[in-house]
Design a protein around this motif. Structure first.
Motif, PDB file in Angstrom:
ATOM      1  N   GLY A  81       0.618  -1.286   0.084  1.00 48.13           N
ATOM      2  CA  GLY A  81      -0.235  -0.377   0.184  1.00 48.13           C
ATOM      3  C   GLY A  81       0.982   1.168   0.024  1.00 48.13           C
ATOM      4  N   HIS A  82       0.495   2.557  -0.145  1.00 49.57           N
ATOM      5  CA  HIS A  82       0.972   3.750  -0.240  1.00 49.57           C
ATOM      6  C   HIS A  82       0.545   4.861   1.039  1.00 49.57           C
ATOM      7  N   TYR A  83       1.156   4.627   2.002  1.00 49.40           N
ATOM      8  CA  TYR A  83       0.777   5.936   3.229  1.00 49.40           C
ATOM      9  C   TYR A  83       1.604   7.766   2.181  1.00 49.40           C
ATOM     10  N   CYS A 114      -8.744   7.620   1.373  1.00 51.28           N
ATOM     11  CA  CYS A 114      -9.748   5.796   0.454  1.00 51.28           C
ATOM     12  C   CYS A 114      -8.490   5.869  -0.222  1.00 51.28           C
ATOM     13  N   ASP A 115      -7.404   6.695  -0.488  1.00 52.34           N
ATOM     14  CA  ASP A 115      -6.839   6.635  -1.537  1.00 52.34           C
ATOM     15  C   ASP A 115      -5.343   7.440  -0.764  1.00 52.34           C
ATOM     16  N   ASP A 116      -4.578   6.571  -0.154  1.00 51.10           N
ATOM     17  CA  ASP A 116      -4.894   4.994   0.079  1.00 51.10           C
ATOM     18  C   ASP A 116      -4.397   4.272   1.605  1.00 51.10           C
ATOM     19  N   GLU A 147       5.794   6.818  -2.059  1.00 46.96           N
ATOM     20  CA  GLU A 147       6.077   7.235  -3.269  1.00 46.96           C
ATOM     21  C   GLU A 147       5.515   7.286  -4.185  1.00 46.96           C
ATOM     22  N   GLU A 148       4.206   6.773  -4.061  1.00 50.05           N
ATOM     23  CA  GLU A 148       3.498   6.330  -5.387  1.00 50.05           C
ATOM     24  C   GLU A 148       2.519   7.085  -6.290  1.00 50.05           C
ATOM     25  N   GLU A 149       2.470   7.960  -5.438  1.00 46.01           N
ATOM     26  CA  GLU A 149       1.753   9.654  -6.338  1.00 46.01           C
ATOM     27  C   GLU A 149       2.922  10.251  -6.881  1.00 46.01           C
ATOM     28  N   VAL A 150       4.169   9.739  -6.947  1.00 44.19           N
ATOM     29  CA  VAL A 150       5.091  10.249  -7.900  1.00 44.19           C
ATOM     30  C   VAL A 150       6.219   9.192  -8.832  1.00 44.19           C
ATOM     31  N   SER A 174      -4.690  -3.329  -1.107  1.00 46.97           N
ATOM     32  CA  SER A 174      -6.231  -2.748  -1.970  1.00 46.97           C
ATOM     33  C   SER A 174      -5.518  -0.810  -2.312  1.00 46.97           C
ATOM     34  N   ASP A 175      -5.611  -1.324  -2.968  1.00 46.20           N
ATOM     35  CA  ASP A 175      -5.820   0.647  -3.648  1.00 46.20           C
ATOM     36  C   ASP A 175      -7.324   0.758  -4.317  1.00 46.20           C
ATOM     37  N   THR A 176      -7.349  -0.148  -5.145  1.00 43.80           N
ATOM     38  CA  THR A 176      -8.229   0.071  -5.853  1.00 43.80           C
ATOM     39  C   THR A 176      -9.953  -0.002  -5.766  1.00 43.80           C
ATOM     40  N   MET A 322      -0.673  10.016 -21.351  1.00 47.15           N
ATOM     41  CA  MET A 322      -1.238   8.297 -22.114  1.00 47.15           C
ATOM     42  C   MET A 322      -1.670   7.395 -21.019  1.00 47.15           C
ATOM     43  N   ARG A 323      -2.537   6.861 -21.024  1.00 52.77           N
ATOM     44  CA  ARG A 323      -2.922   5.663 -20.582  1.00 52.77           C
ATOM     45  C   ARG A 323      -2.783   4.534 -21.555  1.00 52.77           C
ATOM     46  N   LEU A 324      -1.609   3.526 -20.864  1.00 53.39           N
ATOM     47  CA  LEU A 324      -1.436   1.853 -21.827  1.00 53.39           C
ATOM     48  C   LEU A 324      -2.145   1.378 -21.373  1.00 53.39           C
ATOM     49  N   ARG A 390     -11.396  -4.368 -15.045  1.00 54.35           N
ATOM     50  CA  ARG A 390     -10.145  -3.728 -15.553  1.00 54.35           C
ATOM     51  C   ARG A 390     -10.837  -2.298 -14.317  1.00 54.35           C
ATOM     52  N   SER A 391      -9.766  -1.900 -14.385  1.00 55.77           N
ATOM     53  CA  SER A 391      -9.540  -0.220 -13.758  1.00 55.77           C
ATOM     54  C   SER A 391      -8.545   0.307 -14.386  1.00 55.77           C
ATOM     55  N   GLY A 392      -9.134   1.824 -14.749  1.00 59.95           N
ATOM     56  CA  GLY A 392      -8.592   2.656 -15.567  1.00 59.95           C
ATOM     57  C   GLY A 392      -7.255   3.274 -15.080  1.00 59.95           C
ATOM     58  N   GLY A 393      -7.221   3.002 -13.984  1.00 60.13           N
ATOM     59  CA  GLY A 393      -5.771   4.084 -12.660  1.00 60.13           C
ATOM     60  C   GLY A 393      -5.071   3.222 -13.848  1.00 60.13           C
ATOM     61  N   SER A 394      -3.675   3.469 -12.309  1.00 59.62           N
ATOM     62  CA  SER A 394      -2.713   2.961 -12.624  1.00 59.62           C
ATOM     63  C   SER A 394      -1.648   2.299 -11.511  1.00 59.62           C
ATOM     64  N   ILE A 395      -1.208   2.005 -10.970  1.00 63.43           N
ATOM     65  CA  ILE A 395      -0.182   1.564  -9.701  1.00 63.43           C
ATOM     66  C   ILE A 395       1.349   0.428 -10.653  1.00 63.43           C
ATOM     67  N   ILE A 421     -10.957  10.206  -5.520  1.00 64.25           N
ATOM     68  CA  ILE A 421      -9.812  10.138  -5.007  1.00 64.25           C
ATOM     69  C   ILE A 421      -8.878  11.127  -5.967  1.00 64.25           C
ATOM     70  N   HIS A 422      -7.660  12.195  -5.104  1.00 67.80           N
ATOM     71  CA  HIS A 422      -7.200  12.942  -5.685  1.00 67.80           C
ATOM     72  C   HIS A 422      -7.882  14.521  -6.308  1.00 67.80           C
ATOM     73  N   SER A 423      -9.434  14.095  -5.783  1.00 63.85           N
ATOM     74  CA  SER A 423     -10.250  15.793  -6.012  1.00 63.85           C
ATOM     75  C   SER A 423     -10.887  16.568  -4.541  1.00 63.85           C
TER      76      SER A 423
HETATM   77  N1  BES Z   1      -4.798   4.201  -6.366  1.00 62.94           N
HETATM   78  C1  BES Z   1      -4.379   4.601  -7.304  1.00 62.94           C
HETATM   79  C2  BES Z   1      -4.994   4.271  -8.681  1.00 62.94           C
HETATM   80  C3  BES Z   1      -6.252   3.266  -8.665  1.00 62.94           C
HETATM   81  C4  BES Z   1      -6.731   4.430  -9.172  1.00 62.94           C
HETATM   82  C5  BES Z   1      -6.213   2.127  -9.377  1.00 62.94           C
HETATM   83  C6  BES Z   1      -8.507   4.010  -8.830  1.00 62.94           C
HETATM   84  C7  BES Z   1      -7.847   1.294  -9.625  1.00 62.94           C
HETATM   85  C8  BES Z   1      -8.627   3.051  -9.421  1.00 62.94           C
HETATM   86  C9  BES Z   1      -2.717   5.397  -7.019  1.00 62.94           C
HETATM   87  O1  BES Z   1      -2.930   5.600  -5.794  1.00 62.94           O
HETATM   88  C10 BES Z   1      -2.901   7.103  -9.143  1.00 62.94           C
HETATM   89  O2  BES Z   1      -3.596   7.478  -8.183  1.00 62.94           O
HETATM   90  N2  BES Z   1      -1.971   6.137  -9.435  1.00 62.94           N
HETATM   91  C11 BES Z   1      -1.562   7.342 -10.271  1.00 62.94           C
HETATM   92  C12 BES Z   1      -0.570   6.640 -10.856  1.00 62.94           C
HETATM   93  C13 BES Z   1       0.852   7.224 -10.872  1.00 62.94           C
HETATM   94  C14 BES Z   1       2.362   6.743 -11.523  1.00 62.94           C
HETATM   95  C15 BES Z   1       0.893   8.946 -10.306  1.00 62.94           C
HETATM   96  C16 BES Z   1      -2.923   7.394 -11.257  1.00 62.94           C
HETATM   97  O3  BES Z   1      -3.408   6.478 -11.898  1.00 62.94           O
HETATM   98  O4  BES Z   1      -2.590   8.269 -11.593  1.00 62.94           O
END
Ligand code: BES
Ligand code: MN
Ligand code: MN
Length: 451
Positions: A81-83, A114-116, A147-150, A174-176, A322-324, A390-395, A421-423
């Motif tokens: 997880g990330h703090y 929630c995150d995280d 450092e997950e968010e960076v 647990s981060d989704t 670009m999300r891949l 599948r989720s759109g976010g990235s880990i 999250i992020h908002s």
């Molecule tokens: N927890 C999120 C990723 C996430 C959010 C996955 C919702 C599935 C559903 C993670 O903390 C995040 O924000 N990741 C960043 C990537 C990172 C390289 C900055 C993202 O997805 O923008």
């Protein structure tokens, strides 16, 4: 297994304390606070019954590592997880201060709720509960990064250097999010990321827009045209080679995914939009999970102060992500973008592209003991068999777990889209927090039975 009112109160108080620490990894001025969050976590892991809990230094923020080993014959789960949290900006849109957690409408509201931090803390409390019962169906290892968010730049080297210490059978994260409280889902795919910044230069200084306008290329105009031309009328990205490595998703998986009871009107209402927009030929759920994207995240240049200043600017900038999707490679996509963008510059305009962090997409198996254990945990605690989604976010670290440690990941998260999250006004449902703790406990039991 139900959590008593007294325990619920205690867990929430602790989570609030954790959320009060502004562990913003992106902003240097919060450096001490990020370290404080790491120490808080280490102490709580020890209190919860970890035999070992330590701060492992990296070139950046420390990894909090802990262990609760029971018996070598049992499966070993490495929890990640990330703090760290995202910056809270824009501050004026928060209804209560981001680092003063409050309970409102059955939710805890704070940056990181929630995150995280909220989701990570469920794992600490599950450990505590199992320790109180002295019931350990699995060996547990914990690895929490700051450092997950960076971009998790220092975690890859940490994995490389600690392969022995991190030996396990699988990773649990647990981060989704899940689709909804009534339709729980297990995340089986994450998108990758290629993030870059472009600098577009026209004349060597800002010019009078009357004296020069019309005769000299305006870098903001040029940048807008260049960005607009990256997609065709079907919202298909036109960068040559961009889609070459995209894995085709089977009709079976698309069918399963579109079984999720997605309501377009609720989706639009929740976002205050009167129409969705995206790549032709794909549903909204598909557009945010199995298809790659290109989005401008920020754009600036020229005069943005109060009133009007007549200026033809020298420079314009944009941050582009670009999300891949599997099997696109971030470095290759960054290169394709850069070549295309530079080639596209109109006369009188120069372009510089600077890559930021990236991350690989990931797929996780559904035919594994870990997936089955997570599925059973949802059935027992949420009363529904979860659907894979599948989720759109990235880990980005998930693909590294596989590459460096050879381990598959189970993405058992409990967030919701509306957690924002992020908002501003990020929040986490209290019932999800408590059910999440229970689900984690059941997961370990079921995993032991599967193995
Ligand atoms: N927890 C999120 C990723 C996430 C959010 C996955 C919702 C599935 C559903 C993670 O903390 C995040 O924000 N990741 C960043 C990537 C990172 C390289 C900055 C993202 O997805 O923008
Ligand atoms: Mn996260
Ligand atoms: Mn995040």
């Amino acid at each position: 297994m139900n959590i008593s009112a007294q325990d619920q109160e205690k867990y929430l108080q602790e989570l609030k304390e954790f959320l009060k620490i502004p562990s913003v990894s992106a902003d240097r001025s919060f450096h001490q606070e990020v370290l404080k969050a790491a120490t808080f976590l280490k102490d709580k892991l020890l209190e919860a019954g970890a035999q070992v809990a330590e701060l492992c230094p990296t070139k950046g923020f420390p990894v909090v590592y802990a262990e609760r080993m029971a018996d070598p014959s049992l499966p070993t789960v490495l929890v990640y997880g990330h703090y760290d949290v995202q910056p809270p900006d824009p501050l004026d849109l928060w209804e209560s201060p981001p680092f003063e957690p409050v309970i409102k409408n059955g939710r805890i509201v704070a940056r990181g709720a929630c995150d995280d931090k909220g989701q990570l803390y469920m794992h600490v409390k599950a450990l505590e509960r199992m320790n109180q019962r002295n019931e350990f169906p699995c060996n547990l290892k914990f690895m929490f990064e700051g450092e997950e968010e960076v971009g998790s730049d220092n975690l890859g080297p940490f994995l490389q250097a600690n392969k022995e210490k991190l030996k396990a059978d699988l990773i649990l994260v647990s981060d989704t999010s899940i689709f909804s409280t009534d339709v729980p889902t297990i995340t089986v795919g994450l998108r990758g990321l290629s993030y870059l910044e472009v600098e577009v230069t026209g004349p060597n200084r800002d010019l009078h827009s009357g004296m020069y306008g019309g005769a000299v290329a305006n870098p903001i105009n040029a940048l807008c045209q260049m960005i607009a031309s990256l997609k065709d009328e079907h919202n298909h990205i036109v960068i040559p080679g961009f889609y070459d490595k995209v894995l085709t998703v089977s009709d079976e998986e698309r069918g399963l995914m579109n079984q999720i009871p997605f309501s377009l009107s609720s989706y639009q209402d929740a976002l205050g939009i009167n129409a969705v927009s995206g790549e032709m030929g794909y549903t909204t759920l598909e557009r945010v999970s199995i298809r790659p994207t290109l989005d401008v995240n920020g754009i600036w240049g020229g005069y943005t102060g109060e009133g009007a200043k007549t200026v033809l600017p020298s420079k314009a900038y944009a941050k582009i992500s670009m999300r891949l999707v599997p099997n696109q490679e971030p470095d290759e996509i960054t290169r394709l973008f850069t070549e295309h963008f530079i080639a596209m510059a109109p006369p009188g305009i120069q372009v510089k592209v600077t890559p930021h962090h990236g991350g690989e997409p990931a797929l996780t198996p559904t035919d594994s003991a870990g997936y089955r254990a997570a599925s059973l945990a949802f059935q027992k605690v949420w009363g529904k068999t979860p659907l894979p989604m599948r989720s759109g976010g990235s880990i980005p670290i998930v693909s590294m777990f596989e590459k460096v440690l050879g381990l598959k990941t189970v993405l058992m998260g409990f967030g919701l889209d509306e957690d924002a999250i992020h908002s501003p006004n990020e929040s986490y449902r209290l019932d999800h927090f408590f059910k999440g703790i229970e689900s984690i406990e059941v997961f370990y039991k079921e995993l032991a039975l599967q193995s």
